[in-house]
Write a protein that holds these residues in place. Sequence first.
Motif, short mmCIF file in Angstrom:
data_model
loop_
_atom_site.label_atom_id
_atom_site.label_comp_id
_atom_site.label_asym_id
_atom_site.label_seq_id
_atom_site.Cartn_x
_atom_site.Cartn_y
_atom_site.Cartn_z
N LEU A 59 -11.53 -0.88 -15.64
CA LEU A 59 -10.42 -0.88 -14.68
C LEU A 59 -9.08 -1.05 -15.40
O LEU A 59 -8.09 -0.39 -15.07
N ALA A 60 -9.05 -1.93 -16.41
CA ALA A 60 -7.81 -2.12 -17.17
C ALA A 60 -7.43 -0.84 -17.90
O ALA A 60 -6.24 -0.49 -17.98
N ARG A 61 -8.40 -0.12 -18.40
CA ARG A 61 -8.12 1.16 -19.07
C ARG A 61 -7.55 2.19 -18.08
O ARG A 61 -6.75 3.03 -18.47
N MET A 62 -7.98 2.11 -16.82
CA MET A 62 -7.41 3.00 -15.81
C MET A 62 -5.91 2.69 -15.67
O MET A 62 -5.10 3.58 -15.58
N GLY A 63 -5.60 1.41 -15.59
CA GLY A 63 -4.21 0.96 -15.58
C GLY A 63 -3.44 1.21 -14.30
O GLY A 63 -2.27 0.85 -14.21
N SER A 64 -4.07 1.81 -13.31
CA SER A 64 -3.36 2.06 -12.05
C SER A 64 -3.15 0.76 -11.30
O SER A 64 -3.86 -0.23 -11.52
N VAL A 65 -2.19 0.77 -10.40
CA VAL A 65 -1.95 -0.41 -9.57
C VAL A 65 -3.22 -0.75 -8.79
O VAL A 65 -3.59 -1.93 -8.68
N ALA A 66 -3.90 0.26 -8.26
CA ALA A 66 -5.13 0.02 -7.49
C ALA A 66 -6.20 -0.65 -8.36
O ALA A 66 -6.88 -1.58 -7.92
N ALA A 67 -6.36 -0.20 -9.58
CA ALA A 67 -7.37 -0.76 -10.48
C ALA A 67 -7.02 -2.20 -10.86
O ALA A 67 -7.88 -3.09 -10.83
N VAL A 68 -5.77 -2.43 -11.22
CA VAL A 68 -5.35 -3.78 -11.62
C VAL A 68 -5.40 -4.72 -10.43
O VAL A 68 -5.73 -5.91 -10.58
N ARG A 69 -5.14 -4.21 -9.24
CA ARG A 69 -5.22 -5.04 -8.03
C ARG A 69 -6.64 -5.60 -7.85
O ARG A 69 -6.82 -6.75 -7.47
N LYS A 109 4.35 -4.62 -10.15
CA LYS A 109 4.30 -4.03 -8.81
C LYS A 109 3.47 -4.89 -7.86
O LYS A 109 3.74 -4.96 -6.67
N LEU A 110 2.45 -5.56 -8.40
CA LEU A 110 1.59 -6.40 -7.56
C LEU A 110 2.22 -7.76 -7.25
O LEU A 110 1.73 -8.47 -6.37
N ALA A 111 3.30 -8.10 -7.93
CA ALA A 111 3.98 -9.37 -7.67
C ALA A 111 4.49 -9.45 -6.24
O ALA A 111 4.65 -10.54 -5.70
N GLY A 112 4.70 -8.30 -5.61
CA GLY A 112 5.17 -8.29 -4.23
C GLY A 112 4.08 -7.97 -3.22
O GLY A 112 4.37 -7.70 -2.06
N ASP A 113 2.81 -7.99 -3.66
CA ASP A 113 1.70 -7.68 -2.75
C ASP A 113 1.68 -8.67 -1.59
O ASP A 113 2.04 -9.83 -1.75
N GLN A 114 1.23 -8.20 -0.43
CA GLN A 114 1.20 -9.08 0.73
C GLN A 114 0.12 -10.16 0.65
O GLN A 114 0.23 -11.19 1.29
N GLU A 115 -0.91 -9.94 -0.17
CA GLU A 115 -1.97 -10.94 -0.32
C GLU A 115 -1.61 -11.92 -1.44
O GLU A 115 -1.40 -11.52 -2.59
N GLU A 116 -1.61 -13.20 -1.11
CA GLU A 116 -1.28 -14.23 -2.08
C GLU A 116 -2.25 -14.23 -3.24
O GLU A 116 -1.86 -14.44 -4.40
N ALA A 122 -2.49 -11.32 -10.33
CA ALA A 122 -1.63 -10.46 -11.15
C ALA A 122 -0.80 -11.29 -12.12
O ALA A 122 -0.60 -10.89 -13.27
N ALA A 123 -0.32 -12.45 -11.68
CA ALA A 123 0.43 -13.33 -12.58
C ALA A 123 -0.44 -13.79 -13.74
O ALA A 123 0.02 -13.87 -14.89
N GLU A 124 -1.70 -14.08 -13.45
CA GLU A 124 -2.63 -14.50 -14.50
C GLU A 124 -2.87 -13.35 -15.49
O GLU A 124 -2.85 -13.55 -16.71
N THR A 129 -1.67 -10.39 -20.78
CA THR A 129 -1.06 -9.29 -21.54
C THR A 129 0.00 -9.84 -22.49
O THR A 129 0.15 -9.34 -23.59
N ASP A 130 0.71 -10.89 -22.07
CA ASP A 130 1.70 -11.52 -22.96
C ASP A 130 1.01 -12.13 -24.17
O ASP A 130 1.52 -12.03 -25.28
N ASP A 131 -0.14 -12.76 -23.95
CA ASP A 131 -0.89 -13.38 -25.06
C ASP A 131 -1.35 -12.33 -26.07
O ASP A 131 -1.39 -12.58 -27.26
#
Length: 134
Positions: A59-69, A109-116, A122-124, A129-131
């Motif tokens: 899913l990470a290789r797909m990289g789409s918003v849907a996959a990362v979600r 893009k997921l930072a504004g998702d309606q689901e908490e 996504a923050a995690e 990715t920063d690490d």
Amino acid sequence: MSGLKAALAGASSPSWKQRVRAGLELAPFADAHEVAEVLVGLLLDVENTAVTRQTAEALARMGSVAAVRLIALAVAEADGNQADWLQTGVHDALVGPDGVPDLAAACGKLAGDQEEAVRRGAAEILAWTDDTTR
């Protein structure tokens, strides 16, 4: 479509190898509702960490918003062990020889998702990715 049906069936197989194969084959269809639910189940596989790790990597290789979600949803629900293997799968995609689309952009893009739970997951993932880029 029979390949998709076979992959969906493989996701509930008692064989961890078939479940891994299902995760790899279903990842490109992360934006389809019935597939998304199955993929989250594979990400949170309780029987074998290889299923979790390799589905997260696909899913990470797909990289789409849907996959990362989907990864984000799984991260929000995962226990500590599952989270470690989700992180490992994402890391494997980031450091792989083929590179990976910009996961940070998808997380943004997921930072504004309606689901908490998605926002939290996504923050995690963004922290992972920063690490990896340091």
